[in-house]
Design an enzyme around this catalytic site. Sequence first.
Site, PDB file in Angstrom:
ATOM      1  N   LYS A 170      27.005  -5.088 -29.017  1.00 43.08           N
ATOM      2  CA  LYS A 170      26.498  -4.448 -27.748  1.00 43.08           C
ATOM      3  C   LYS A 170      25.061  -4.838 -27.382  1.00 43.08           C
ATOM      4  O   LYS A 170      24.253  -4.343 -27.794  1.00 43.08           O
ATOM      5  CB  LYS A 170      26.513  -2.701 -28.012  1.00 43.08           C
ATOM      6  CG  LYS A 170      26.358  -2.144 -26.861  1.00 43.08           C
ATOM      7  CD  LYS A 170      25.659  -0.582 -27.110  1.00 43.08           C
ATOM      8  CE  LYS A 170      24.324  -0.669 -26.600  1.00 43.08           C
ATOM      9  NZ  LYS A 170      23.855  -1.161 -25.547  1.00 43.08           N
ATOM     10  N   GLY A 223      15.275  -2.333 -31.664  1.00 43.43           N
ATOM     11  CA  GLY A 223      14.848  -1.547 -30.549  1.00 43.43           C
ATOM     12  C   GLY A 223      13.970  -0.719 -30.867  1.00 43.43           C
ATOM     13  O   GLY A 223      13.247  -0.627 -31.708  1.00 43.43           O
ATOM     14  N   SER A 224      14.154   0.628 -30.073  1.00 41.96           N
ATOM     15  CA  SER A 224      12.881   1.658 -30.406  1.00 41.96           C
ATOM     16  C   SER A 224      13.084   2.296 -31.506  1.00 41.96           C
ATOM     17  O   SER A 224      14.098   2.204 -32.221  1.00 41.96           O
ATOM     18  CB  SER A 224      13.052   2.576 -29.152  1.00 41.96           C
ATOM     19  OG  SER A 224      14.154   3.152 -29.109  1.00 41.96           O
ATOM     20  N   GLY A 228      16.213   3.657 -33.601  1.00 42.93           N
ATOM     21  CA  GLY A 228      16.467   3.469 -34.847  1.00 42.93           C
ATOM     22  C   GLY A 228      16.380   4.303 -35.970  1.00 42.93           C
ATOM     23  O   GLY A 228      17.452   4.459 -36.944  1.00 42.93           O
ATOM     24  N   GLN A 326       9.875   0.919 -17.462  1.00 42.30           N
ATOM     25  CA  GLN A 326       8.885   0.417 -18.143  1.00 42.30           C
ATOM     26  C   GLN A 326       7.534   0.274 -17.557  1.00 42.30           C
ATOM     27  O   GLN A 326       6.447   0.579 -18.053  1.00 42.30           O
ATOM     28  CB  GLN A 326       9.455  -1.182 -18.840  1.00 42.30           C
ATOM     29  CG  GLN A 326       8.569  -1.606 -19.701  1.00 42.30           C
ATOM     30  CD  GLN A 326       8.366  -0.962 -21.112  1.00 42.30           C
ATOM     31  OE1 GLN A 326       9.354  -0.523 -21.677  1.00 42.30           O
ATOM     32  NE2 GLN A 326       7.091  -0.830 -21.557  1.00 42.30           N
ATOM     33  N   GLU A 381       2.847   2.018 -29.177  1.00 43.70           N
ATOM     34  CA  GLU A 381       3.357   0.897 -28.513  1.00 43.70           C
ATOM     35  C   GLU A 381       3.477   1.188 -26.973  1.00 43.70           C
ATOM     36  O   GLU A 381       4.171   2.157 -26.568  1.00 43.70           O
ATOM     37  CB  GLU A 381       4.717   0.330 -29.023  1.00 43.70           C
ATOM     38  CG  GLU A 381       5.121  -0.973 -28.879  1.00 43.70           C
ATOM     39  CD  GLU A 381       6.297  -1.451 -29.486  1.00 43.70           C
ATOM     40  OE1 GLU A 381       7.269  -0.566 -29.711  1.00 43.70           O
ATOM     41  OE2 GLU A 381       6.170  -2.620 -29.896  1.00 43.70           O
TER      42      GLU A 381
HETATM   43  P1  ADP Z   1      14.370  -0.186 -25.611  1.00 44.99           P
HETATM   44  O1  ADP Z   1      13.190   0.979 -25.542  1.00 44.99           O
HETATM   45  O2  ADP Z   1      14.146  -1.463 -26.013  1.00 44.99           O
HETATM   46  O3  ADP Z   1      15.213  -0.189 -24.594  1.00 44.99           O
HETATM   47  P2  ADP Z   1      16.291   1.297 -27.214  1.00 44.99           P
HETATM   48  O4  ADP Z   1      16.361   1.588 -28.752  1.00 44.99           O
HETATM   49  O5  ADP Z   1      16.624   2.353 -26.410  1.00 44.99           O
HETATM   50  O6  ADP Z   1      15.076   0.386 -26.949  1.00 44.99           O
HETATM   51  O7  ADP Z   1      17.627   0.308 -26.933  1.00 44.99           O
HETATM   52  C1  ADP Z   1      17.890  -0.619 -27.967  1.00 44.99           C
HETATM   53  C2  ADP Z   1      19.407  -0.836 -28.059  1.00 44.99           C
HETATM   54  O8  ADP Z   1      19.986   0.357 -28.678  1.00 44.99           O
HETATM   55  C3  ADP Z   1      20.057  -0.814 -26.632  1.00 44.99           C
HETATM   56  O9  ADP Z   1      21.184  -1.977 -26.644  1.00 44.99           O
HETATM   57  C4  ADP Z   1      20.519   0.624 -26.343  1.00 44.99           C
HETATM   58  O10 ADP Z   1      21.740   0.719 -25.563  1.00 44.99           O
HETATM   59  C5  ADP Z   1      20.967   0.807 -27.942  1.00 44.99           C
HETATM   60  N1  ADP Z   1      21.115   2.559 -28.088  1.00 44.99           N
HETATM   61  C6  ADP Z   1      20.316   3.491 -27.243  1.00 44.99           C
HETATM   62  N2  ADP Z   1      20.597   4.592 -27.737  1.00 44.99           N
HETATM   63  C7  ADP Z   1      21.464   4.439 -28.656  1.00 44.99           C
HETATM   64  C8  ADP Z   1      22.344   5.678 -29.444  1.00 44.99           C
HETATM   65  N3  ADP Z   1      22.165   6.681 -29.247  1.00 44.99           N
HETATM   66  N4  ADP Z   1      23.193   4.941 -30.359  1.00 44.99           N
HETATM   67  C9  ADP Z   1      23.312   3.544 -30.327  1.00 44.99           C
HETATM   68  N5  ADP Z   1      22.599   2.713 -29.818  1.00 44.99           N
HETATM   69  C10 ADP Z   1      21.881   3.046 -28.737  1.00 44.99           C
END
Ligand code: ADP
Length: 479
Positions: A170, A223-224, A228, A326, A381
């Site tokens: 995804k 990701g964030s 995480g 952003q 960050e």
């Molecule tokens: P960023 O700030 O880099 O967008 P995110 O953590 O929001 O960081 O996103 C990183 C990835 O995690 C993206 O592919 C996003 O769609 C996915 N994501 C966001 N929320 C969820 C969730 N609740 N469960 C699983 N994946 C998620």
Amino acid sequence: MFKNLIGGEWVAGASASRNVNPSDTSDVVGEYAQADAAQTRQAIAAARQAFAGWSLSTPQQRFDILDAAGTEILARRAELGDLLAREEGKTLPEAIGEVQRAGNIFKFFAGEALRPGGEALPSVRPGVGVELTREPLGVVGIITPWNFPIAIPAWKIAPALAYGNCVVIKPAELVPASVWSLCEILSRCGLPQGVLNLVMGRGSEVGATLLEDRGVDAITFTGSVATGQKVAQACVARMAKFQLEMGGKNPMIVLDDADLGVAINCAVQSGFFSTGQRCTASSRVIVTEGIHDRFVAGVVERLKALKVDDARKAGTDIGPVVDATQLKQDLAYVAIAQGEGARLAFGGEAIEHNLDGRAGFYMRPALITEAAPQMRISREEVFGPVVSVTRVRDYDEALAQANDTPFGLAAGIATTSLKHATHFKRHAQAGMVMVNVPTAGVDYHVPFGGRKGSSYGPREQGRYAAEFYTVVKTAYTQA
Ligand code: ADP
């Protein structure tokens, strides 16, 4: 409309989403299918079904597929780089470099498929032999962020396949095009149906389904921190294996004895290039008193000369920020820093139109000075072209500040002192340490990852990737 790949078929989503160019918001890159939870479950089921066969595929089969994908990615790097720059906003040379990296990664893991290794050793009991081998995990769910639209998917998909796993990926909502192209290439390289599945869509629906479905054996996430933590909780609850790469607040120390040109170069490169949108960016620079003013003046001179413009235009040094949200966050942090008493030495304002009059998410890179270690600008960050500088007395104070952070991805130092460089390599609390090279921009054949709040689980990339993508078996044989 660009479709999802499920069980070897390209299928329309429950809905669709527009992919917009951050350099020119009137330019739509394409319409991309959005999967829902039901479609995600279909993809997981297809991957499960394919696993029995793929887990027994030969090293040669895996080599051929990964090698062919690497060859095509490299051959098409200019075109794929243009697409990447168009959807994400890093400059064309940076984007082409990222595609090149993705191609190299596939070549590297093609080779790794041929040498999985293992160990044979005698048992402590007479007449018994022991063998240690690595087996595939099963179905790996891959969730990726927007800042490296092809390299991060590549460094997760390639080892997953090389070690015999099936994949459901995804990509981030903002950048589906690069992953779509990557999956399209792989779909023509000989992968059996269902081994690789692409489900584009929302994190809260597609991502969450990957976390919860018991058909997914392991999750690799970049990701964030906030997401995480959700990944960790969901995986622990059902005992799934997981690996997390999250944020950073990477320090770079500049000592009085540094080569000034090297120090400025490292700071500008890793702080501002790729619009500062790298988890390895040096977002805080810690500078000793004797060189501080010369360093700041040198960085400001360099920033004045950088051209902020359309990512795909020749001569652009810094492209736009990825999107409006952003950009708002980046600008807010500049204001927060000033509110806390730091000084804005350069830039920090939005630029609504580029040099051609196109509307995009542009921002003049911001250099903040006199930042104190406890200020939010020194601790949180930002993920944009915003760098703060802190003045310190000496190396010891610099090291203490560098380590005083919840993160631990990368840490750098500019120095000509062997003593300080050696000490720093040992004592910096980071997964990756750089001496006289930028903290951002790492090799593809060695481990990548951090400590503390930046990472969780085994390292990614290089041979160490096997730790995550395989499970060890210990076999005893009485002859
Ligand atoms: P960023 O700030 O880099 O967008 P995110 O953590 O929001 O960081 O996103 C990183 C990835 O995690 C993206 O592919 C996003 O769609 C996915 N994501 C966001 N929320 C969820 C969730 N609740 N469960 C699983 N994946 C998620």
